[in-house]
Motif scaffolding. Sequence first.
Motif: not given
Length: 923
Positions: A353, A356, A358-359, A375, A377, A384
């Motif tokens: 992502y 975001v 960290s996603k 998903d 996070v 990530r």
Amino acid sequence: MAAASWYHRDISRVVAEELLAKAGRDGCFLVRDSESVSGAYALCLLFQRHVHTYRILPDDEGLLSVQTIQGIQAKCFRTLPDLIGAYQQPNNGLVTPLLYPVHRARQAADEDSDGEDGRGSGHTASAVPTWGAGTGAWLSAPIAGRTHISQQLHQRLQEQVHSSPASDFMGFMAEYLNHHLQLDLEALRHGHPQLRHLSTALVTACRALHRRIDFTLAGLETLARVFDPPASPRSPAREQVSPSRATTAPNLELLLNKISTVNHLLSSLEKKVLKSLQETVSRHNLALPCVAAAPPPTAKPLAVQSFEVKVGKLQRAALTVDVESGTVAITKKGSGSPEETIPQDKILQLIKYQSVQSKVRLVYDREPQRSLSRDFVFPNARKREAFCQLLQLMKIQHSNLDEPDLISVYVGTWNMGSTPPPRSLASWLTSRGLGRTQDETTACIPHDIYVIGTQENSLGDREWVEFLRASLKTLMAIDYRVVALQCLWSIKIVVLVKPEHERRISHVHTSSVKTGIANTLGNKGAVGVSFLFNGTSFGFINCHLASGSEKTHRRNQNYSDILRSLVLGDKRLSAFDLTLRFTHLFWFGDLNYRLDMDVQDILAHVTKKEFETLLAVDQLNLEREKNKVFLRFSEGDISFPPTYRYERGSRDSYMWQKFKPTGVRINVPSWCDRILWKSHPETHVVCKSYGCTDDIVTSDHSPVFATFEVGVTSQFVPKKAPGSDPEPLACIEWESIEVIVKTASRSKCYIEFHSYCLEEAQRSGENTSQSCDIPGFLKLAWSAKSLPMLHPILPDLEYLGDQHLLLSIKGVESCESYGECCIAMKSMIGSMAQQFETFLFHRGEETGSMRGWMKVRVPKDRRSTRERLYEWISFEEDDAEPAADAPTCPKPPLQRLRSRPRSLPEAAAGYTNPAYFIFEGVP
């Protein structure tokens, strides 16, 4: 002769036309070196606001003549000044006589801020070559002219004295220039080229060197005799005749003989000692300790890594990655056993992502025959990236491919400050410190290629290479192989690869360029290495540019000199801009660009970590925005403090004052040490880290590192042999091409097409139309009839999707390039013609733009392809549906070129840059 003022050496065509346009009068002219024929010249002449270019070529006897003049008998001349003098008369076949020479700008003496350079590195005065003119017309100059030559040379010597420790030697040379140079000139004029007075001056100046060599030579001879075989009692004793006793009158020939002897002794001494010791062991049956051969080091197995993540809004879990077994396990917090274990071959896609950082979304197969996406996070973006890197590595290790699709490349640069390195380079080689750095879970994953560039490196070449290899072996347990080492004084570049990749490396080339004093000294300059990794071409350039806050223009000139003079890559592409010759080009080093801000303000912003404010006044960024240097290069985000000029021994404070005999120099903290890259369009390259160390403190520069994920191609093996059936092969068809170039010429042009997928270069016909409605710019067009149909050597879609075309716009009369570009074939594959847009480059300058329509047709039975290992990782999904007739080859969306760089203001009404005319809708 002294350099003729109208001779501008190797300036580019664009610069020549700008000089003539500035002069503005019909009949203005200058001469430059030809860009298309080595050893030839180009005569540039302004008439009615247009520049006419004529080639001046030497024949087999060295006589010069002007070419491409229709209906005029070619006249031959011994020297360039003779030719220019003749064409200053009318009715010689030129559009107008040569009336007003455009003079070369004089370069002022320019002292380097560090006392290393004494003269600018721009286009310095040089004598005009006098093809076939024997000793040259300049020797027939009057005595007053030769006296002036002596004064000029003496002045140059004076400019160097203050920065040279050899004051005594300079005294001998000053004596020669003042009193004896003219005697050698007279002797040379009368056919005696021995330069007897220079030889006498050098012998006198080198007496101390004679004595020192005698002392060293005597010691080496003594050591060599120790290991000589014992003399037979009947053999007469050999008399040792030292070169110093061979004659009592030292001369240059003797000095050279001594140096040769020292060189021979040093090179043979190690062999002699080894042979002597081996004979001793054999003669006395000495048993040496048996040392078992150490097994080759194996790469350290990667430990199982676990990441804390959030699943949904509140639920927490652990993602466990086992690269060796090829699994990802999901374990809910508080649970003792994994909820789910996913094999690597079931993982279909990994989506990052962008909104975001960290996603991530994981898409995988779940029985029976359905896919699931989840998903996760992570605590931060670095975690990530570490997770994604481990999954990528897992996919690579468990793939069944014989050749890699993806490799990792490490690039490091460090100005070592002429001091030895510390014992450990671990933080540098593992990308740890400040900025965008590797997570601790992935820092010790070995890279496929390490490229290390250093400046002011005082270590010996072999010593430095072995130190790097030993450091990597300690960190990674891999014995890296040396691909290339290239050095220019203390500027060095080393390329190391994993042992399994050694066979994949070919066509290795190295080169170096001096940009120090008058472009003759190597204290500043560049070293480069290029090679093929299977089917992908790489170029690496390490440079050390001029120092000093006020030397921005000189650094730009250094860059241009390196770009023009470095000889790397495929020789067939030597006419193309250096930055277009490689799939991936990495350029790094101590670029020495500074910050244009008061030092106290800089220190305040550094303390607050307000790097964006400082980057706005970074000279390199400013020059790139002006299109002065590094056109279309990329650089990672800088989130680390300036890497220069620290107090040696710590990283706590900057030493921005430098005390010199001439006063105090201010060296503001700056990002001198940089890493940039440029790749062909629609290739895969991702910068994974960019930062500097914070624990290596031996130099006033901090080492800088960057790591890259790079897509590579293998040598393609077709599933069917070409021509095995009657079906037509692939073809590249052009519907039209439009070009706008920055030039004051009206010359007709043609296009050259180069590609590794073509058997040989192809050429179009002359342009079918042209106009010059806007002064200084030429618009050209080619219709389909004047453009060749190209047939690649292989018709397979998988092969063609990796290929690129290089195009060069050349003048019919001069055969010189007006600009070059690169087009990716991947987006052009299909039954319908696709539009392309690109910029033209030449010798580091942006010279125009091109657009057109083309298609690449592939036979139906050659359209199969496969997904690359780097294509299963993507960024957050787009809602747009793919076109119905999209080719089966996965291809990224065509990135439309912006009409103007974001950093430059939009033009209110006028047009300021020809490279954007087409895209702005200019008729």
